[in-house]
Design a protein around this motif. Structure first.
Motif, PDB file in Angstrom:
ATOM      1  N   ALA A  16     -12.184 -12.808  -3.290  1.00 39.89           N
ATOM      2  CA  ALA A  16     -10.943 -12.025  -3.058  1.00 39.89           C
ATOM      3  C   ALA A  16     -11.200 -10.878  -1.518  1.00 39.89           C
ATOM      4  CB  ALA A  16     -11.690 -10.018  -3.861  1.00 39.89           C
ATOM      5  N   GLU A  17     -12.693 -10.960  -0.932  1.00 40.72           N
ATOM      6  CA  GLU A  17     -12.210 -10.345   0.830  1.00 40.72           C
ATOM      7  C   GLU A  17     -11.849 -11.018   1.547  1.00 40.72           C
ATOM      8  OE1 GLU A  17     -17.057  -8.551   1.663  1.00 40.72           O
ATOM      9  OE2 GLU A  17     -16.667  -7.838   0.016  1.00 40.72           O
ATOM     10  N   ARG A  18     -12.498 -12.357   0.864  1.00 40.90           N
ATOM     11  CA  ARG A  18     -11.668 -13.700   2.475  1.00 40.90           C
ATOM     12  C   ARG A  18     -10.118 -13.756   2.117  1.00 40.90           C
ATOM     13  NH1 ARG A  18     -13.477 -19.235   2.019  1.00 40.90           N
ATOM     14  NH2 ARG A  18     -15.565 -17.907   1.233  1.00 40.90           N
ATOM     15  N   VAL A  19      -9.891 -13.711   0.438  1.00 44.31           N
ATOM     16  CA  VAL A  19      -8.064 -14.179   0.738  1.00 44.31           C
ATOM     17  C   VAL A  19      -7.240 -12.382   1.110  1.00 44.31           C
ATOM     18  CG1 VAL A  19      -6.230 -14.119  -1.151  1.00 44.31           C
ATOM     19  CG2 VAL A  19      -9.028 -14.848  -0.793  1.00 44.31           C
ATOM     20  N   ARG A  77      -8.482  -1.055  -1.714  1.00 46.46           N
ATOM     21  CA  ARG A  77      -9.597  -1.197  -0.526  1.00 46.46           C
ATOM     22  C   ARG A  77      -9.316  -3.206  -1.656  1.00 46.46           C
ATOM     23  NH1 ARG A  77     -13.718  -3.915  -2.405  1.00 46.46           N
ATOM     24  NH2 ARG A  77     -14.781  -2.913  -4.573  1.00 46.46           N
ATOM     25  N   HIS A  78      -8.433  -2.898  -2.284  1.00 47.78           N
ATOM     26  CA  HIS A  78      -7.313  -4.431  -3.184  1.00 47.78           C
ATOM     27  C   HIS A  78      -5.851  -4.698  -2.345  1.00 47.78           C
ATOM     28  CE1 HIS A  78     -10.778  -4.502  -5.346  1.00 47.78           C
ATOM     29  NE2 HIS A  78     -10.602  -3.172  -5.185  1.00 47.78           N
ATOM     30  N   ALA A  79      -5.557  -3.803  -1.984  1.00 43.03           N
ATOM     31  CA  ALA A  79      -4.528  -3.720  -2.184  1.00 43.03           C
ATOM     32  C   ALA A  79      -3.227  -3.765  -0.729  1.00 43.03           C
ATOM     33  CB  ALA A  79      -2.519  -3.697  -2.732  1.00 43.03           C
ATOM     34  N   LEU A  80      -2.320  -4.562  -0.271  1.00 43.59           N
ATOM     35  CA  LEU A  80      -1.260  -4.055   0.946  1.00 43.59           C
ATOM     36  C   LEU A  80       0.210  -4.198   0.432  1.00 43.59           C
ATOM     37  CD1 LEU A  80      -2.606  -7.520   3.112  1.00 43.59           C
ATOM     38  CD2 LEU A  80      -2.612  -4.301   4.028  1.00 43.59           C
ATOM     39  N   VAL A  81       1.022  -3.237   0.960  1.00 45.48           N
ATOM     40  CA  VAL A  81       2.223  -2.415   0.452  1.00 45.48           C
ATOM     41  C   VAL A  81       3.081  -3.115   1.624  1.00 45.48           C
ATOM     42  CG1 VAL A  81       3.527  -1.010  -0.731  1.00 45.48           C
ATOM     43  CG2 VAL A  81       1.139  -0.902  -1.322  1.00 45.48           C
ATOM     44  N   ARG A  94      -1.618  -7.058  -4.196  1.00 43.21           N
ATOM     45  CA  ARG A  94      -3.333  -7.201  -5.118  1.00 43.21           C
ATOM     46  C   ARG A  94      -4.222  -8.076  -5.225  1.00 43.21           C
ATOM     47  NH1 ARG A  94      -5.336  -3.239  -6.913  1.00 43.21           N
ATOM     48  NH2 ARG A  94      -3.954  -1.710  -6.514  1.00 43.21           N
ATOM     49  N   VAL A  95      -5.120  -8.162  -4.612  1.00 43.22           N
ATOM     50  CA  VAL A  95      -6.354  -9.106  -4.544  1.00 43.22           C
ATOM     51  C   VAL A  95      -7.519  -8.875  -5.529  1.00 43.22           C
ATOM     52  CG1 VAL A  95      -7.789 -10.833  -3.133  1.00 43.22           C
ATOM     53  CG2 VAL A  95      -5.558 -10.131  -2.193  1.00 43.22           C
ATOM     54  N   GLU A  96      -7.604  -9.380  -6.218  1.00 41.69           N
ATOM     55  CA  GLU A  96      -8.808  -9.332  -7.371  1.00 41.69           C
ATOM     56  C   GLU A  96      -9.833  -9.714  -7.616  1.00 41.69           C
ATOM     57  OE1 GLU A  96      -9.428  -5.921  -8.710  1.00 41.69           O
ATOM     58  OE2 GLU A  96      -7.176  -5.180  -8.518  1.00 41.69           O
ATOM     59  N   ASP A  97     -11.201  -9.607  -7.605  1.00 39.01           N
ATOM     60  CA  ASP A  97     -11.935 -10.518  -7.793  1.00 39.01           C
ATOM     61  C   ASP A  97     -12.304 -11.191  -9.111  1.00 39.01           C
ATOM     62  OD1 ASP A  97     -13.863 -10.314  -5.794  1.00 39.01           O
ATOM     63  OD2 ASP A  97     -14.528  -8.696  -6.547  1.00 39.01           O
ATOM     64  N   ASP A  98     -12.033 -13.104  -9.163  1.00 37.56           N
ATOM     65  CA  ASP A  98     -12.040 -13.661 -10.418  1.00 37.56           C
ATOM     66  C   ASP A  98     -12.974 -14.444 -10.755  1.00 37.56           C
ATOM     67  OD1 ASP A  98     -10.693 -14.580 -12.667  1.00 37.56           O
ATOM     68  OD2 ASP A  98      -9.441 -15.651 -11.686  1.00 37.56           O
ATOM     69  N   GLY A  99     -14.404 -13.601 -10.855  1.00 34.49           N
ATOM     70  CA  GLY A  99     -15.484 -14.503 -10.579  1.00 34.49           C
ATOM     71  C   GLY A  99     -16.227 -14.738  -9.298  1.00 34.49           C
ATOM     72  N   GLU A 104      -7.685 -13.646  -7.741  1.00 31.27           N
ATOM     73  CA  GLU A 104      -6.898 -13.187  -8.205  1.00 31.27           C
ATOM     74  C   GLU A 104      -5.826 -12.975  -7.744  1.00 31.27           C
ATOM     75  OE1 GLU A 104      -4.885 -13.481 -12.628  1.00 31.27           O
ATOM     76  OE2 GLU A 104      -4.820 -11.355 -12.068  1.00 31.27           O
ATOM     77  N   VAL A 105      -4.622 -13.299  -6.696  1.00 30.46           N
ATOM     78  CA  VAL A 105      -3.640 -12.702  -6.182  1.00 30.46           C
ATOM     79  C   VAL A 105      -2.379 -12.635  -7.286  1.00 30.46           C
ATOM     80  CG1 VAL A 105      -2.619 -13.214  -4.355  1.00 30.46           C
ATOM     81  CG2 VAL A 105      -4.509 -13.654  -4.192  1.00 30.46           C
ATOM     82  N   VAL A 106      -1.118 -10.942  -6.692  1.00 27.67           N
ATOM     83  CA  VAL A 106      -0.270 -10.933  -7.836  1.00 27.67           C
ATOM     84  C   VAL A 106       0.118 -10.164  -6.618  1.00 27.67           C
ATOM     85  CG1 VAL A 106       0.661  -9.940  -9.767  1.00 27.67           C
ATOM     86  CG2 VAL A 106      -1.763 -10.208 -10.145  1.00 27.67           C
ATOM     87  N   VAL A 107       1.820 -10.750  -6.271  1.00 26.91           N
ATOM     88  CA  VAL A 107       2.727 -10.170  -5.500  1.00 26.91           C
ATOM     89  C   VAL A 107       3.830  -9.755  -6.349  1.00 26.91           C
ATOM     90  CG1 VAL A 107       3.436 -13.107  -4.806  1.00 26.91           C
ATOM     91  CG2 VAL A 107       4.169 -10.611  -3.397  1.00 26.91           C
TER      92      VAL A 107
END
Length: 147
Positions: A16-19, A77-81, A94-99, A104-107
């Motif tokens: 998630a950090e890289r994404v 720390r997980h989102a840009l608006v 929104r970018v969250e860890d998925d393992g 997981e990226v949700v726009v």
């Protein structure tokens, strides 16, 4: 008038950090992710995450073009608006860890839609169009962060 919402989700095989770092890089990475529906892309101020101002034209269809002047903020720390200074459009990434090595990226884009029959068609078809556009962008993002 009612709120129109369009949401696109992708699982990406990268931390998630890289994404999120790639999404927040409005000068370097972001221009390379944009599908053909985005034209005249230009960073006005900043270029890295919150505090960035960027403009582009979004060609939703051949006849419907939206001039976007996005002001970027971060809710956490997980989102840009990206809030469009020219309209009610707000797009949240929104970018969250998925393992351990995936995310997981949700726009989600929301705006105040038209009323009447025009509003009906906007609520029906605009989310599908944006799903296609942002789906392509997220596919490009997945390729970019896999390297």
């Amino acid at each position: 008038m009612s709120t129109v919402t369009a949401t696109t989700t992708r699982r990406i095989d990268a931390p998630a950090e890289r994404v999120l770092a790639a999404l927040a890089d409005y000068r370097g990475t972001r221009p390379h992710l944009l599908p053909q529906q985005f034209t005249d892309y230009e960073v006005i101020e900043g270029g890295q995450g919150a505090g960035t101002e960027v403009r582009w034209k979004l060609h939703a269809t051949k006849k419907r073009v939206r001039d976007v002047l996005a002001v970027v903020t971060a809710t956490d720390r997980h989102a840009l608006v990206e809030s469009d200074a020219n309209s009610s459009l707000v797009t949240t990434w929104r970018v969250e860890d998925d393992g351990p090595d995936a995310s997981e990226v949700v726009v989600t884009s929301e705006w105040t839609g038209a009323s009447g029959i025009g509003g009906f068609f906007e609520r029906t078809f605009a989310p599908r169009g944006l799903d296609r556009i942002y789906g392509e962008l997220l596919d490009n993002l997945a390729d970019a962060v896999a390297r």
